[in-house]
Design a protein around this motif. Structure first.
Motif, short mmCIF file in Angstrom:
data_model
loop_
_atom_site.label_atom_id
_atom_site.label_comp_id
_atom_site.label_asym_id
_atom_site.label_seq_id
_atom_site.Cartn_x
_atom_site.Cartn_y
_atom_site.Cartn_z
N LEU A 144 0.96 -1.20 0.11
CA LEU A 144 -0.18 -0.24 -0.23
C LEU A 144 1.03 1.52 -0.09
O LEU A 144 1.54 0.65 0.89
CB LEU A 144 -0.91 -0.15 1.56
N ILE A 145 0.85 2.08 -1.28
CA ILE A 145 1.12 3.27 -1.27
C ILE A 145 1.08 4.38 -0.71
O ILE A 145 0.18 4.59 -1.45
CB ILE A 145 2.16 3.56 -2.92
N LYS A 203 5.95 6.74 1.14
CA LYS A 203 5.96 5.86 1.94
C LYS A 203 5.16 4.34 1.71
O LYS A 203 3.81 4.66 0.96
CB LYS A 203 5.81 6.64 3.38
N VAL A 204 5.39 3.04 2.37
CA VAL A 204 4.51 2.04 2.08
C VAL A 204 3.80 2.15 3.25
O VAL A 204 4.70 1.54 4.90
CB VAL A 204 5.22 0.68 2.18
N PRO A 205 2.80 2.62 4.16
CA PRO A 205 2.11 2.50 5.32
C PRO A 205 2.82 0.85 6.10
O PRO A 205 2.55 0.45 6.99
CB PRO A 205 0.81 3.12 5.32
N PHE A 206 1.90 0.03 4.84
CA PHE A 206 2.19 -1.20 5.26
C PHE A 206 2.16 -2.40 4.03
O PHE A 206 1.86 -1.66 2.87
CB PHE A 206 0.84 -1.48 5.97
N VAL A 207 2.41 -3.95 3.92
CA VAL A 207 1.99 -4.46 2.92
C VAL A 207 1.39 -5.38 3.64
O VAL A 207 1.14 -6.16 4.41
CB VAL A 207 3.60 -4.97 3.20
N GLU A 208 1.02 -6.08 2.61
CA GLU A 208 -0.55 -7.14 3.25
C GLU A 208 0.82 -8.44 2.51
O GLU A 208 1.14 -8.46 0.98
CB GLU A 208 -1.75 -6.72 1.79
N MET A 265 3.83 -3.91 8.95
CA MET A 265 5.03 -2.08 9.30
C MET A 265 6.39 -2.01 8.50
O MET A 265 6.89 -3.44 9.05
CB MET A 265 4.54 -1.80 10.95
N ASP A 266 6.91 -1.11 8.61
CA ASP A 266 7.89 -0.71 7.99
C ASP A 266 9.81 -1.49 8.83
O ASP A 266 10.02 -1.25 8.75
CB ASP A 266 8.48 0.48 7.40
N ASP A 267 8.41 -1.70 10.28
CA ASP A 267 9.84 -1.48 11.49
C ASP A 267 9.55 -3.72 11.67
O ASP A 267 10.44 -3.55 12.51
CB ASP A 267 9.86 -1.53 12.91
N LYS A 310 -3.22 6.35 12.41
CA LYS A 310 -1.44 6.87 12.88
C LYS A 310 -0.58 7.34 12.49
O LYS A 310 -0.38 7.40 12.87
CB LYS A 310 -1.57 5.88 13.94
N LEU A 311 -0.61 6.84 11.03
CA LEU A 311 0.63 7.93 10.67
C LEU A 311 0.41 8.73 9.72
O LEU A 311 0.99 9.27 8.38
CB LEU A 311 0.47 6.34 8.72
#
Length: 166
Positions: free
Chosen positions: A11-12, A18-23, A126-128, A145-146
């Motif tokens: 998800l871009i 940035k990429v908030p998260f990846v599925e 998430m990115d972390d 939140k982001l």
């Protein structure tokens, strides 16, 4: 040996770049959790006490926080989190290391057999490297939140990963 590719859906945020998260599905999460089976997974709890573990600690915490309903029936969360390695010093000063066997992968597939997590669940990374089961509410909460302001600025991109990329 069959070559298997895994798909990740990114998800871009095109405005925030940035990429908030990846599925991700079961296969990628099993791969990610399998990283802890290396000796690195043994020292993460020690590094966590000093606060110097980084993103690998988030994988560890994700397993710790993951509900047992998302795990395969043959997976014991404590065994995965507290791997024990036996090191025997032989007369020739070589070291023999035995690893704990991973959960059986004899029944892999979309029904969720084998590996660590169940297959009928989609997960968000998430990115972390924090991993959580994905839901509409958790996705919306994370976007808020982001500080993602415009939903129209979000774009989906599917990425295929194979052995070369891993």
């Amino acid at each position: 040996m069959a070559v298997t590719n895994m798909s990740l859906k990114l998800l871009i945020d095109t405005e925030g770049h940035k990429v908030p998260f990846v599925e991700a599905d079961k296969e990628f999460i099993d791969f990610l959790f399998h990283i802890l089976r290396f000796p690195l997974g043994t020292i993460i709890p020690l590094l966590k006490k000093q606060g110097t573990v980084g993103s690998f600690g988030n994988i560890y915490d994700s397993i710790e926080n993951l509900s047992t309903t998302n795990l395969q029936p043959n997976v014991n969360k404590e065994t995965l989190l507290n791997l024990k390695y036996k090191v025997n010093v032989l007369a020739s000063m070589r070291k023999m290391v035995s690893f704990v066997d991973p959960p059986s992968a004899t029944n892999t597939g979309s029904s969720g057999g084998g590996g660590y997590v169940k297959g009928l669940v989609t997960y968000m990374i998430m990115d972390d490297l924090e991993v959580k089961p994905m839901s509409t509410i958790s996705s919306i909460t994370l976007l808020n939140k982001l500080n993602v302001k415009h939903i129209g600025a979000l774009e989906e991109k599917v990425v295929e990963l194979g052995m070369d990329e891993l």
